[in-house]
Design an enzyme around this catalytic site. Structure first.
Site, PDB file in Angstrom:
ATOM      1  N   HIS A 137       1.967   4.191  -3.652  1.00  0.00           N
ATOM      2  CA  HIS A 137       2.163   5.831  -3.171  1.00  0.00           C
ATOM      3  C   HIS A 137       3.591   6.051  -3.177  1.00  0.00           C
ATOM      4  O   HIS A 137       3.778   7.051  -4.223  1.00  0.00           O
ATOM      5  CB  HIS A 137       2.088   6.379  -1.474  1.00  0.00           C
ATOM      6  CG  HIS A 137       0.749   6.493  -0.888  1.00  0.00           C
ATOM      7  ND1 HIS A 137      -0.381   7.031  -1.598  1.00  0.00           N
ATOM      8  CD2 HIS A 137       0.527   5.717   0.117  1.00  0.00           C
ATOM      9  CE1 HIS A 137      -1.373   6.401  -0.940  1.00  0.00           C
ATOM     10  NE2 HIS A 137      -1.486   5.650   0.245  1.00  0.00           N
ATOM     11  N   HIS A 148       0.952  -1.167  -0.035  1.00  0.00           N
ATOM     12  CA  HIS A 148      -0.101  -0.243   0.457  1.00  0.00           C
ATOM     13  C   HIS A 148       1.143   1.483   0.121  1.00  0.00           C
ATOM     14  O   HIS A 148       0.281   1.727  -0.702  1.00  0.00           O
ATOM     15  CB  HIS A 148      -0.768   0.110   1.421  1.00  0.00           C
ATOM     16  CG  HIS A 148      -1.820   1.068   1.477  1.00  0.00           C
ATOM     17  ND1 HIS A 148      -2.929   0.867   1.093  1.00  0.00           N
ATOM     18  CD2 HIS A 148      -1.399   1.955   1.671  1.00  0.00           C
ATOM     19  CE1 HIS A 148      -3.213   2.237   1.390  1.00  0.00           C
ATOM     20  NE2 HIS A 148      -2.434   3.051   1.820  1.00  0.00           N
ATOM     21  N   GLU A 149       2.013   1.154   0.841  1.00  0.00           N
ATOM     22  CA  GLU A 149       2.895   2.477   1.318  1.00  0.00           C
ATOM     23  C   GLU A 149       3.671   2.485  -0.031  1.00  0.00           C
ATOM     24  O   GLU A 149       3.847   3.497  -0.285  1.00  0.00           O
ATOM     25  CB  GLU A 149       3.868   2.034   2.638  1.00  0.00           C
ATOM     26  CG  GLU A 149       2.466   2.939   3.413  1.00  0.00           C
ATOM     27  CD  GLU A 149       1.777   3.187   4.134  1.00  0.00           C
ATOM     28  OE1 GLU A 149       2.505   4.900   3.156  1.00  0.00           O
ATOM     29  OE2 GLU A 149       0.727   3.741   4.421  1.00  0.00           O
TER      30      GLU A 149
END
Length: 195
Positions: free
Chosen positions: A72, A68-69
């Protein structure tokens, strides 16, 4: 929060660290899954099976948060915004940028990347659970991870800054008004309301 970080590895040149507080979370989550969730859905499972499932669920949740990170970070890097590092800690993770975003379109793309990854992971684990329905342990593990990633998605879409939903809201307001301070103030006020 405990300030000590452990360097794990580099992923496409981006250092990945874990705050030692996450080790406590790993232990608590493993215990919670092994003595709670999996005992309910696998009542005949041995203690060893339950603890292995609990540990694997916790580790794969860690991997899901990292992805998820990292999503980004990939969007930021591809748009000329360097990422200093990714740190996983007690309440999730953060991709630390070298500088602030100066464009609402980039802010929107970056903020949406994490929830999109959580959605992809939820769909992947759901599909995997259907493919391995004959293997009870993998079925339970994959099904659990599908639900957990959906929870991560829903939580992150709360429109309160600094969550991803709040960053998306800020980007939309920023684009409409042309004023990042006003957009940040509004999104932060909504975040305070949710808090």
């Amino acid at each position: 929060m405990i300030r000590s970080n452990l360097h794990l590895f580099r992923l496409f040149g981006i250092p990945v660290e874990v705050n030692v507080s996450w080790l406590l979370v790993l232990a608590l989550m493993t215990w919670s899954f092994a003595t709670g969730w999996y005992t309910d859905v696998l009542p005949d499972g041995s203690k060893q099976e339950l603890w292995i499932l609990g540990f694997l669920t916790s580790i794969l949740l860690f991997v899901s948060i990292l992805l998820h990170e990292f999503s980004h970070a990939v969007v930021a890097s591809r748009n000329g915004l360097p990422i200093r590092k990714i740190t996983l800690f007690l309440f999730g993770g953060v991709a630390q940028m070298e500088r602030d975003v100066d464009n609402p379109n980039l802010e929107l793309k970056m903020a949406a990347a994490g929830p999109m990854m959580s959605l992809v992971l939820a769909a992947f684990f759901f599909g995997l659970s259907k493919l391995v329905a004959g293997n009870e342990h993998v079925f339970l593990l994959a099904g659990s991870l599908s639900r957990i990633n959906l929870v991560v998605l829903v939580f992150n879409m709360v429109p309160g800054f600094p969550l991803d939903g709040g960053r998306i809201l800020r980007a939309i307001i920023w684009k409409k008004t042309g004023n990042v301070q006003k957009a940040t103030h509004f999104a932060s006020r909504i975040g305070s309301g949710f808090a």
